[in-house]
Structures are given as C-alpha cells and as structure tokens.
Design a protein around this motif. Sequence first.
Motif: not given
Length: 183
Positions: A118-125, A130-134, A157-169
């Motif tokens: 997460a730190a290397e990606s620049g987004n610790p959030k 990432i853990i869920l993916g593992g 809903p205001r955070h739905h634009n972050l869903i692709p980033m979460n799927i990538e994580a």
Amino acid sequence: MTEEIIIAGFGGQGVLSMGKILAYSGIMQDQEVSWMPSYGPEMRGGTANVTVIISDERISSPVLTRFDTAIILNQQSMDKFESQVKPGGTLIYDPNGITHHPTRQDINIYRIEGARLAAESGNPKIFNMIILGGFLKVKPIVKIENVEKGLQKSLPPRHHNLIPMNIEAIQTGMNHIETANQL
C-alpha cells in the motif's frame, strides 16, 4: 460450506470495513452472513476485530471462540487469536509490526506485505483491500464480481469512484500472498 473468520488489528487499519465488505459480498452471493464487530473506545490505534461468518446454511450464533481463518494485522491480535484457529485452519498475517511470527504447525500460514504494498502504491488506504485480496486468493469463498457489489453496498455513493482502485488493490493482494508454511 461455512467459513468462520476473525479479522483483527488496530483501529484505522480498515478491519471493520474489510469485514463489512466481505459480509456484503456474501449477501450478494445469496449466502447466510453474520458480521459482529468489536472495538475499543479509541478512534484510531486501539484494538479492533470483526467476526464474519459466511455460510450456505443458517447461522446459529455469531459468537465464536474458534475460527477457520484468522486475518491478523498486529502483534496484539497475533498473541490473542493464533491459538484460536482451528487445527487445519488458516492464518493470514501482515508481517509489518509483528515481532513474534506464528509458530503453529497444525494450520496453514500465509503472509502478505499489505502495508508495504500500500505504501509503495502511494495510497495507504488500500491496505485492507490488499489483505482482502490475499484472503480471497487462499479462500475464494466469494466471487470478485460479488465483492464489487459488496463495495457498492458498503461504500457511500460519493466514494463509488474508488471502487475500481479497490478492485485493483484486491488483485494486487491476490498476486502477492505467499505461503509461510504448509500442513
């Protein structure tokens, strides 16, 4: 199929969110689900854990003392929950901040460096995703399309634009989990 899971770490690591997303994902897959959070009064830095049960049968109680899977994100949680994984079960942990690594020989142990990734990606959030993916790589109990639906249900809903980033994580986590031991 019934999977009894404990996710444990510090407040602020996304422990409760990870459990909530996993629970919603199970609901989207027409499974029976239980989500039971437990946390201290601190906003961040206190201990937090959540028990998630996903089953194709009715769940009799959300209260558990033994788990099929433990996802451990800090040393306090390792000390408390390593012994509560059922023999033959699974323990997944992030080694960041862990000083006493798991030692049991009767469980499957996996490690994933979610904090580093997460730190290397620049987004610790995205740490918790990432853990869920593992976890989902090791135990594919819900399909990724249902995880996406679970994200839509659990994120405002205001955070739905972050869903692709979460799927990538989640995909990153799936690609970086490693076996620490095997039964």
